[in-house]
Write an enzyme that holds these catalytic residues in place. Structure first.
Site, mmCIF file in Angstrom:
data_model
loop_
_atom_site.group_PDB
_atom_site.id
_atom_site.type_symbol
_atom_site.label_atom_id
_atom_site.label_comp_id
_atom_site.label_asym_id
_atom_site.label_seq_id
_atom_site.Cartn_x
_atom_site.Cartn_y
_atom_site.Cartn_z
ATOM 1 N N HIS A 10 82.578 -56.426 71.558
ATOM 2 C CA HIS A 10 82.036 -56.613 72.282
ATOM 3 C C HIS A 10 80.411 -56.446 71.653
ATOM 4 C CE1 HIS A 10 82.392 -53.168 74.683
ATOM 5 N NE2 HIS A 10 81.004 -54.247 75.368
ATOM 6 N N ASP B 291 89.506 -55.935 70.755
ATOM 7 C CA ASP B 291 87.701 -55.642 70.778
ATOM 8 C C ASP B 291 87.035 -54.205 69.881
ATOM 9 O OD1 ASP B 291 84.831 -55.186 71.784
ATOM 10 O OD2 ASP B 291 85.397 -54.290 73.645
ATOM 11 N N GLY C 69 76.536 -49.030 78.065
ATOM 12 C CA GLY C 69 75.939 -47.825 76.854
ATOM 13 C C GLY C 69 77.049 -47.021 76.334
ATOM 14 N N SER D 292 80.097 -48.073 75.453
ATOM 15 C CA SER D 292 80.822 -49.356 74.450
ATOM 16 C C SER D 292 80.994 -48.859 72.869
ATOM 17 C CB SER D 292 80.795 -50.966 74.694
ATOM 18 O OG SER D 292 80.894 -51.308 75.757
ATOM 19 N N GLY D 293 81.928 -48.685 72.846
ATOM 20 C CA GLY D 293 81.847 -48.927 70.746
ATOM 21 C C GLY D 293 82.341 -47.305 71.023
HETATM 22 C C1 4AZ Z 1 79.937 -51.954 79.004
HETATM 23 O O1 4AZ Z 1 79.495 -52.241 80.570
HETATM 24 C C2 4AZ Z 1 81.089 -50.820 80.694
HETATM 25 N N1 4AZ Z 1 84.192 -48.000 83.167
HETATM 26 C C3 4AZ Z 1 81.909 -49.928 79.515
HETATM 27 C C4 4AZ Z 1 82.813 -49.296 80.021
HETATM 28 C C5 4AZ Z 1 82.962 -49.157 81.225
HETATM 29 C C6 4AZ Z 1 82.070 -50.202 82.064
HETATM 30 C C7 4AZ Z 1 81.258 -50.629 81.342
HETATM 31 C C8 4AZ Z 1 84.263 -48.860 81.836
HETATM 32 O O2 4AZ Z 1 80.217 -51.494 78.399
#
Ligand code: 4AZ
Length: 418
Positions: free
Chosen positions: A227, A272, A366, A368-369
């Protein structure tokens, strides 16, 4: 006219109190100097690292010994470490021996060679040759203890510098600073990470802005979430930075290719996962090296501790930060995570939940990944999850949801050969 001088040196020396104090101070100063000398020469200890390779004659090398994630690798290296530890602990070097670690198992003919690093503490004034011969004589006793393992001892043990020891670890996966110096395990406290604490964590930058976390899994491969590329998947607009600070990165690399899972579904968050190939291989050092990948069959126990790291926001809806942060969470079973008060059935088998029952520690925008990692019994760090999604951040009963790395182990090999 002659007048007896008052207070001259000669007259003071005739004063019995002055003489007494002078002698006492002299003795005290001498005693302190001698005590310091004895301390530095006899008791002040210095760490010595030794590198030695044991040949194991009656174990056939198989592909199973290629990766520290396999049961066979863990059993054999754990066994070698425990026999060497017991032998030293029962010898007259019990106070000097600190720790041993099998850094690598490799093939030699049809057998196996175990490369080990050992740490000792000897008084600073010790004689190097006698230290080596004492270690070698204890090692000879190791032979009797291996039982059904037939071992050839190293011809000679070599002392290496602290930097050489660290270098041996950085070429393999999953070592954090406490393991590389064979020190006591460090308690991970606070939330801000130090440089080198999570050496596989990278920042993925789109047009020079931090966009996602990523994970170093080989010298030219970064694992991340699919994503992260929803807004843009053109490699030329992406860069990867290494090191704990995004304002002063230790290294920056360009990206050659971005490979996104073909069946990534942004509606359900299924699959993902993505990998990036760097434009050139990077050289590992103590602050930049790869994490270990688990086997597809590795069991991730609910309730076990894991750490999530990243530059994501500290509050729901907040901005990303410039210093790397870490959070300690617990693995939650998919059944518990799919309960009606939690995610009510939308957590699929390729996903993994982690958080705290009361909330508070979580990945956020932020992150993520980025990685969710766990430590194995030999203190190596394994990647179990990739930050994927969740309902807001840190709420009770709404843990972070991660891509379950064991479920994609084959996919990772197909894309990268790792
Ligand atoms: C995001 O928006 C995101 N609490 C990543 C992880 C989580 C929530 C949002 C988990 O990238």
């Amino acid at each position: 006219m002659y007048r007896p001088a008052r207070g001259t040196l000669t007259s003071r020396l005739q004063n019995p109190y002055v003489v007494f104090f002078a002698v006492v101070s002299g003795v005290i100063i001498l005693a302190v100097v001698v005590a310091l000398l004895i301390h530095f020469l006899a008791f002040d200890k210095k760490s010595y690292f030794c590198h030695s390779s044991f040949q194991i004659l009656n174990v056939n090398y198989t592909d199973q010994l290629n990766s520290p994630a396999t049961q066979q690798y863990r059993a054999l290296s754990g066994r070698i470490e425990s026999v060497i530890t017991t032998t030293f602990k029962e010898s007259d070097l019990r106070n000097q021996f600190i720790r041993v670690h099998v850094v690598k198992l490799r093939q030699s003919g049809s057998g196996v060679i175990a490369d080990t690093v050992m740490k000792f503490e000897f008084p600073r004034n010790n004689n190097g040759a006698s230290m080596k011969s004492r270690i070698e004589s204890v090692l000879r006793r190791v032979l009797d203890k291996f039982g059904n393992l037939e071992i050839n001892l190293p011809n000679e043990i070599t002392t290496i510098t602290d930097q050489d020891a660290i270098h041996l670890f950085t070429q393999e996966c999953g070592a954090r600073p406490d393991l590389m110096t064979l020190s006591e395990e460090r308690v991970i406290g606070g939330t801000k990470a130090e440089e080198g604490d999570w050496p596989w964590q990278v920042s993925l930058r789109l047009d020079n802005h931090h966009h996602c976390g990523g994970i170093l899994i080989g010298n030219k491969w970064i694992l991340t979430a699919a994503h992260c590329f929803r807004s843009n998947s053109n490699p030329s607009r992406w860069k990867v930075t290494f090191g704990a600070s995004t304002t002063f990165p230790k290294k920056t690399e360009r990206v050659n290719t971005i490979l996104i899972h073909n069946n990534y579904n942004s509606g359900t968050h299924e699959n993902d996962i993505a990998v990036m190939e760097l434009s050139r291989p990077i050289t590992f050092d103590k602050d930049i090296h790869m994490v270990c990948l688990p086997e597809a069959t590795q069991n991730i126990s609910p309730g076990s501790t894991a750490y999530v790291t990243g530059w994501g926001s500290q509050i729901n809806g907040g901005n990303t930060v410039v210093d790397l942060h870490q959070g300690r969470v617990y693995i939650i079973s998919n059944d518990v995570c799919n309960a009606p008060i939690s995610y009510d059935g939308v957590v699929l088998p390729g996903m993994l939940c982690a958080g705290l029952p009361q909330g508070g520690v979580d990945a956020c925008r932020g992150d993520s990944g980025g990685p969710l990692v766990q430590q194995d019994s030999r203190r190596l760090w394994f990647l179990v999850g990739i930050v994927s999604w969740g309902y807001q951040c840190g709420l009770p009963d709404k843990p972070g949801v991660y891509t379950r790395v064991t479920a994609y182990r084959k996919w990772i090999t197909q894309q990268t050969g790792i």
